[in-house]
Design a protein around this motif. Sequence first.
Motif, PDB file in Angstrom:
ATOM      1  N   ILE A 168      93.399  82.485  29.721  1.00 28.92           N
ATOM      2  CA  ILE A 168      94.157  83.460  28.758  1.00 28.92           C
ATOM      3  C   ILE A 168      94.040  83.075  27.228  1.00 28.92           C
ATOM      4  N   GLY A 169      93.190  84.210  26.620  1.00 28.10           N
ATOM      5  CA  GLY A 169      92.737  83.834  25.163  1.00 28.10           C
ATOM      6  C   GLY A 169      91.984  82.450  25.206  1.00 28.10           C
ATOM      7  N   ASP A 170      92.219  81.563  24.303  1.00 27.59           N
ATOM      8  CA  ASP A 170      91.732  80.137  24.252  1.00 27.59           C
ATOM      9  C   ASP A 170      92.527  79.254  24.877  1.00 27.59           C
ATOM     10  N   MET A 171      93.533  79.504  25.648  1.00 19.23           N
ATOM     11  CA  MET A 171      93.988  78.470  26.368  1.00 19.23           C
ATOM     12  C   MET A 171      93.857  78.481  27.977  1.00 19.23           C
ATOM     13  N   ILE A 172      93.794  77.231  28.708  1.00 18.74           N
ATOM     14  CA  ILE A 172      93.481  76.918  30.089  1.00 18.74           C
ATOM     15  C   ILE A 172      94.987  76.977  30.621  1.00 18.74           C
ATOM     16  N   LEU A 173      95.251  77.652  31.765  1.00 17.28           N
ATOM     17  CA  LEU A 173      96.633  77.320  32.315  1.00 17.28           C
ATOM     18  C   LEU A 173      96.312  76.642  33.548  1.00 17.28           C
ATOM     19  N   ILE A 174      96.824  75.659  33.909  1.00 14.74           N
ATOM     20  CA  ILE A 174      96.911  75.208  35.315  1.00 14.74           C
ATOM     21  C   ILE A 174      98.344  74.857  35.894  1.00 14.74           C
ATOM     22  N   ASP A 175      98.238  75.432  37.250  1.00 14.58           N
ATOM     23  CA  ASP A 175      99.517  75.375  37.917  1.00 14.58           C
ATOM     24  C   ASP A 175      99.481  74.296  39.232  1.00 14.58           C
ATOM     25  N   ASP A 176     100.313  73.267  39.148  1.00 16.54           N
ATOM     26  CA  ASP A 176      99.904  72.418  40.079  1.00 16.54           C
ATOM     27  C   ASP A 176     101.574  72.051  40.636  1.00 16.54           C
ATOM     28  N   TYR A 177     101.471  71.685  42.033  1.00 12.09           N
ATOM     29  CA  TYR A 177     102.644  71.200  42.832  1.00 12.09           C
ATOM     30  C   TYR A 177     103.225  69.761  42.506  1.00 12.09           C
ATOM     31  N   ALA A 178     102.576  69.216  41.441  1.00 13.35           N
ATOM     32  CA  ALA A 178     102.966  67.680  41.430  1.00 13.35           C
ATOM     33  C   ALA A 178     104.265  67.600  40.850  1.00 13.35           C
ATOM     34  N   HIS A 179     105.072  66.605  41.876  1.00 16.39           N
ATOM     35  CA  HIS A 179     106.652  66.370  41.431  1.00 16.39           C
ATOM     36  C   HIS A 179     106.767  65.003  41.625  1.00 16.39           C
ATOM     37  N   HIS A 180     105.880  64.157  41.802  1.00 16.40           N
ATOM     38  CA  HIS A 180     106.056  62.597  41.839  1.00 16.40           C
ATOM     39  C   HIS A 180     105.395  62.090  40.830  1.00 16.40           C
ATOM     40  N   PRO A 181     105.598  60.708  40.129  1.00 18.20           N
ATOM     41  CA  PRO A 181     105.112  60.250  39.191  1.00 18.20           C
ATOM     42  C   PRO A 181     103.437  59.944  39.645  1.00 18.20           C
ATOM     43  N   SER A 182     103.186  59.368  40.901  1.00 21.29           N
ATOM     44  CA  SER A 182     101.933  59.325  41.308  1.00 21.29           C
ATOM     45  C   SER A 182     100.992  60.548  41.292  1.00 21.29           C
ATOM     46  N   GLU A 183     101.470  61.708  41.460  1.00 21.49           N
ATOM     47  CA  GLU A 183     100.981  62.954  41.530  1.00 21.49           C
ATOM     48  C   GLU A 183     100.710  63.665  40.333  1.00 21.49           C
ATOM     49  N   ILE A 184     101.825  63.236  39.232  1.00 23.88           N
ATOM     50  CA  ILE A 184     101.416  63.768  37.924  1.00 23.88           C
ATOM     51  C   ILE A 184     100.343  63.136  37.229  1.00 23.88           C
ATOM     52  N   LYS A 185     100.272  61.570  37.382  1.00 22.00           N
ATOM     53  CA  LYS A 185      98.996  60.854  36.987  1.00 22.00           C
ATOM     54  C   LYS A 185      97.743  61.433  37.518  1.00 22.00           C
ATOM     55  N   ALA A 186      97.610  61.822  38.623  1.00 22.08           N
ATOM     56  CA  ALA A 186      96.708  62.158  39.275  1.00 22.08           C
ATOM     57  C   ALA A 186      96.224  63.558  38.812  1.00 22.08           C
ATOM     58  N   THR A 187      97.137  64.448  38.501  1.00 21.52           N
ATOM     59  CA  THR A 187      96.882  65.595  37.977  1.00 21.52           C
ATOM     60  C   THR A 187      96.440  65.728  36.424  1.00 21.52           C
ATOM     61  N   LEU A 188      96.809  64.587  35.772  1.00 27.43           N
ATOM     62  CA  LEU A 188      96.476  64.662  34.426  1.00 27.43           C
ATOM     63  C   LEU A 188      95.182  63.883  34.302  1.00 27.43           C
ATOM     64  N   ASP A 189      94.898  62.795  35.037  1.00 26.85           N
ATOM     65  CA  ASP A 189      93.450  62.378  35.412  1.00 26.85           C
ATOM     66  C   ASP A 189      92.475  63.349  35.811  1.00 26.85           C
ATOM     67  N   ALA A 190      92.723  64.212  36.431  1.00 23.53           N
ATOM     68  CA  ALA A 190      91.815  65.314  36.554  1.00 23.53           C
ATOM     69  C   ALA A 190      91.637  66.089  35.620  1.00 23.53           C
ATOM     70  N   ALA A 191      92.684  66.610  34.924  1.00 25.29           N
ATOM     71  CA  ALA A 191      92.334  67.312  33.578  1.00 25.29           C
ATOM     72  C   ALA A 191      91.809  66.516  32.594  1.00 25.29           C
ATOM     73  N   ARG A 192      91.963  65.450  32.204  1.00 25.69           N
ATOM     74  CA  ARG A 192      91.126  64.542  31.389  1.00 25.69           C
ATOM     75  C   ARG A 192      89.556  64.795  31.550  1.00 25.69           C
ATOM     76  N   GLN A 193      89.307  64.691  32.961  1.00 19.74           N
ATOM     77  CA  GLN A 193      87.785  64.707  33.555  1.00 19.74           C
ATOM     78  C   GLN A 193      87.319  66.016  33.081  1.00 19.74           C
ATOM     79  N   GLN A 194      87.851  66.969  33.349  1.00 25.11           N
ATOM     80  CA  GLN A 194      87.457  68.383  33.267  1.00 25.11           C
ATOM     81  C   GLN A 194      87.444  68.773  31.829  1.00 25.11           C
ATOM     82  N   TYR A 195      88.276  68.484  31.057  1.00 23.16           N
ATOM     83  CA  TYR A 195      88.360  69.063  29.640  1.00 23.16           C
ATOM     84  C   TYR A 195      88.681  67.616  28.710  1.00 23.16           C
TER      85      TYR A 195
END
Length: 440
Positions: free
Chosen positions: A308-335
Amino acid sequence: MEITIYHFVGIKGTGMSALALILHDLGYQVEGSDIDKHTFTQEGLEQAGIKITPFSSDNIHPQMTIIAGNAFGADNSELKRAHELGLTILSYPEMVEQLIQHYTSIGVAGAHGKTSTTGLLAHVLSGIDKTSYLIGDGTGKGIKDSKFFVFEADEYRRHFLAYHPDYLIITNIDFDHPDYFKDFDDVVAAFQTEANQVKKALFVWGDDQALQQLSTQNEVPIYYYGLSDQNDFQAINIERNTQGSSFEVLHHGQTLGRFTIPLFGEHNVLNSLAVIGISYLEKIKPELTQQELSTFNGVKRRYSEKQIGDMILIDDYAHHPSEIKATLDAARQQYPDKQLIAVFQPHTYSRTKALLNGFAQSLDLADQVYLTNIFGSIREQQGQISSADLGNKIVHGGQVITLDDLSPLLQYHNGVIIFMGAGDVQKYEVAYQQKLLAKN
C-alpha cells in the motif's frame, strides 16, 4: 461411514472448518454452529453452501453425528443435548483418525512450521497424484479415491495421539504451550508417544537434538533431514536471494538434483527438504517434485504480503520466539535494503511470561518494534505480566500501541511492516491499512 448429518460444534475453528470442507467434498451432509463473530475461515464454508448457525441445543437432532471442537466441553448446550439423545460424539482428532485410515496418510507435527509444511506437501502431492488434505489455516479438500491424505497433527493437549499415520514429519520440538505441558521433557514425551504410532517412516529435522533422541517401534525407519552431513536428506549449496531460495539435495551422497522455491527464510529450505524426502520414498521423480515446489504460493496467515503506497505489509501467525526469528529472517532475505518494523501481539499471559527473554531477543532482530496488549484466551483472561514488561526488555523500541492511536506507525516510509501474532492482530493491520489509504 453411515448416512448421517455431521454437525460440527465450533465449525469456524481452523481445523474444524477444514475437516467440514473435506466431509462435504466426500459427499456427506455437513452443517455446524459457532459464535457470531466473523472469522476468515467461514468464507470457504459459505462458498461450499455449508449451513452455519449460532450455538443452540435446538440445532441437535436424532440421526446426527457430532464432531466436537477441541475448545468445547460437556458444558456446551449442544453437547449436553447430544448426550441426552445418545448421539455419537467424536472429537476433532477422532474424526480425522477415522478419515486418514483410507489413504496413504502423512501427518505433519512440530512446534513450528506445521501449517506451512502441510500446505507445501499438499501442494506438491496434489500436482502429482490425487491428494486430500487438511491444513491448519482452514483449508481442506476431500477426494474420494485419493492416494494421499496430508494433514496437520497438533501436539497441544496431546491431541495428535489420536493419529496413527503412515508417515509423520516432525519439524522441531519446542516448549510452546506452558499452560498445558509441564516442561520441555513433557513435550518430548508427547512426541515420543506419537512417534511410536507411525506405521511406515518417521521424518525428523536432524539438526534438532531433542528430535535425535526419538525412537520408533516395530522397526519403523527414521529419516533425518537438515543442513549438516549426518542427515539422510541434506541441503547443500544453498543460495538465498530476493526471488526465493535454491539448493541441491544429497541423499546418502547421491544428488537428487537442484530445487528452487519461491519462499524466503532458512526454515522454508528445511520444510521443502522434508517434502522432497517423503516424495522420494513414495518413488516420485525428483524433477516432478521440483516442478511443483517452484509454484507454491504459501498458506493463509503465514507471511501474507500486500503493498500500500510505499509500504509493504506482511501478516504472519508467528507467536513464539522461534517463529518470530524465522519470519524476520525471511523478510531480511526478501527486503535486504528496507527498514523492518515489527508489530507484535503477545498471545496468552502464560506464554509471554514463560518466554519473555526469548521474545525480546527475537523481536530485536527487527529495526523497530511495537507491541499491542496481550491477547488472552478462553482459558486465560488475565495474568501477572503485561506487554509493557516485554517492551522494557526490547532495545529497538518496545512501545505499546492501541487501536485508537496508530500514529507511531504512520511515520514510516518505503519500509516493511510485519504484523505478527495468533490472536486478532489483523485488526491493527486493517486499521493501519485504512489510515495509509486515507493518506495516499
